[in-house]
Design an enzyme around this catalytic site. Sequence first.
Site, PDB file in Angstrom:
ATOM      1  N   PRO A 101       0.826  -1.219   0.000  1.00 56.00           N
ATOM      2  CA  PRO A 101       0.000   0.000   0.000  1.00 56.00           C
ATOM      3  C   PRO A 101       0.851   1.257   0.000  1.00 56.00           C
ATOM      4  O   PRO A 101       1.815   1.376   0.769  1.00 56.00           O
ATOM      5  CB  PRO A 101      -0.802  -0.133   1.289  1.00 56.00           C
ATOM      6  CG  PRO A 101      -0.946  -1.599   1.472  1.00 56.00           C
ATOM      7  CD  PRO A 101       0.357  -2.188   0.982  1.00 56.00           C
ATOM      8  N   CYS A 102       0.490   2.199  -0.870  1.00 55.13           N
ATOM      9  CA  CYS A 102       1.374   3.326  -1.150  1.00 55.13           C
ATOM     10  C   CYS A 102       1.051   4.581  -0.345  1.00 55.13           C
ATOM     11  O   CYS A 102       1.790   5.565  -0.422  1.00 55.13           O
ATOM     12  CB  CYS A 102       1.310   3.671  -2.643  1.00 55.13           C
ATOM     13  SG  CYS A 102      -0.337   4.195  -3.195  1.00 55.13           S
ATOM     14  N   GLN A 103      -0.036   4.587   0.433  1.00 46.52           N
ATOM     15  CA  GLN A 103      -0.434   5.828   1.098  1.00 46.52           C
ATOM     16  C   GLN A 103       0.647   6.377   2.022  1.00 46.52           C
ATOM     17  O   GLN A 103       0.821   7.587   2.152  1.00 46.52           O
ATOM     18  CB  GLN A 103      -1.729   5.609   1.898  1.00 46.52           C
ATOM     19  CG  GLN A 103      -2.972   5.486   1.040  1.00 46.52           C
ATOM     20  CD  GLN A 103      -3.151   4.086   0.460  1.00 46.52           C
ATOM     21  OE1 GLN A 103      -2.324   3.202   0.684  1.00 46.52           O
ATOM     22  NE2 GLN A 103      -4.215   3.882  -0.287  1.00 46.52           N
ATOM     23  N   TYR A 105       3.753   6.303   1.550  1.00 44.04           N
ATOM     24  CA  TYR A 105       4.851   6.863   0.769  1.00 44.04           C
ATOM     25  C   TYR A 105       4.419   8.053  -0.084  1.00 44.04           C
ATOM     26  O   TYR A 105       5.254   8.818  -0.556  1.00 44.04           O
ATOM     27  CB  TYR A 105       5.438   5.794  -0.166  1.00 44.04           C
ATOM     28  CG  TYR A 105       5.887   4.541   0.526  1.00 44.04           C
ATOM     29  CD1 TYR A 105       6.613   4.594   1.716  1.00 44.04           C
ATOM     30  CD2 TYR A 105       5.606   3.288  -0.008  1.00 44.04           C
ATOM     31  CE1 TYR A 105       7.028   3.433   2.352  1.00 44.04           C
ATOM     32  CE2 TYR A 105       6.022   2.115   0.616  1.00 44.04           C
ATOM     33  CZ  TYR A 105       6.729   2.201   1.798  1.00 44.04           C
ATOM     34  OH  TYR A 105       7.139   1.060   2.420  1.00 44.04           O
ATOM     35  N   SER A 106       3.108   8.188  -0.321  1.00 39.87           N
ATOM     36  CA  SER A 106       2.647   9.226  -1.247  1.00 39.87           C
ATOM     37  C   SER A 106       2.908  10.612  -0.677  1.00 39.87           C
ATOM     38  O   SER A 106       2.746  10.855   0.529  1.00 39.87           O
ATOM     39  CB  SER A 106       1.149   9.062  -1.559  1.00 39.87           C
ATOM     40  OG  SER A 106       0.366   9.534  -0.500  1.00 39.87           O
TER      41      SER A 106
END
Length: 416
Positions: A101-103, A105-106
């Site tokens: 899940p990228c949240q 890192y975003s």
Amino acid sequence: MKINIIDLFAGCGGLTDGFLQTNKYNTLAAVDWEFPTVQTLKKRLVTKWDYDLEKQNIIHFDIQRTDELINGFNDEKYGKSIGLDNLVGNNQVDLIVGGPPCQAYSIAGRVRDENGMQDDYRNFLFESYVKLVNHYQPKVFVFENVEGILSAKPGGISIISRIKKAFNEINYDITDNLRANALFDTSFYNVPQKRKRVIIFGVPKNKKSGDLVNSFYLRMKSKASSQPLNSKTAFEFLPKIFPDKKNPKHSHSIKLNGVPLPKNHEPRMHNERDIEIFKLLAEDIKSGREKYISSKALIELYKQKTGKESKFHKYHVIREDKPSNTIPAHLYKDGLRHIHPDPEQARSITVREAARLQTFDDDFEFLGSRGDQYKMIGNAVPPAFSKVIAETVHELLIGKNPEKEGLFKLETELIN
């Protein structure tokens, strides 16, 4: 012979769909922890790819519980599974793919979070991915994430440094320069959306492994188009959805005019104020006046219309002559930054339009609530981009001419 693959953090199946479109891969197992995405993936695999779900190889489980995932579990929330080892059996796992899940890192997520996502457990989900690569020792792996991973520093330590160290410790080679080599804009790969993603390609260490990693990126770069794909294709031949003041339950109504209604193309409910703003902004672009295209003008408009202050502009109209802005998971909360380009429709985009901007086929049905659907689409890898990755990996593993080059060319090069 097809290449055997495990998909981790599979979501609704953007990566899986692109790989299966090549007809060169066999999904041994896919894992995700969210129920609506797992149900969506299962339905897609059955209706499109004729998968036998009796195998129970689409696993609903928390990947952080890695040992249970490998060996099997009986859980009150997730149900039962015989585990990855039993599902894999005697098969060789040739490839592991996935994107944690990228949240965390975003860049957008860090701006919104008061601690800059420093305390988010998702910063370290890559560790579970690394454990599974180490366990199955695939010939290659593909790790996908957002551009923000390149600058994320939870605890003051670069996440990329942590990832490089983790793969190095299990004896896998990745590129040293991720920003120069591994960052791709999908709008140059048949996706009508400006979406920058990091693709980390890894192979077991060997005297030739660095060359093989470089070969992957050179092949990928060679497949980029000279111009980005604009968003117009995502809106063509869809039924139009217009404001409708006569309907008290819905702000908009669909005008079919003989056009079949695709799945997941229902409009969101919008209040009159937002409909007025959407029409104003879309007309501003369509007319060529472009009074509201700067952040300053949009921030001022927001204050004027709502009476609220904001440091960031809230509105964005998708332009048909350019790629769309990135489709994020945040789209499930509101659609203000993804306004339809037609001023007469005066609305945010539907689930189907978001799916088209992500290159999901119209026969790909999304399950769960509308919020679930927007979220899983925003989290997904565009299948068109995934297909390019799949073709490139196949070239390295099998060769462009399998009869002459032989099976698993890359493995041969690693051994010799």
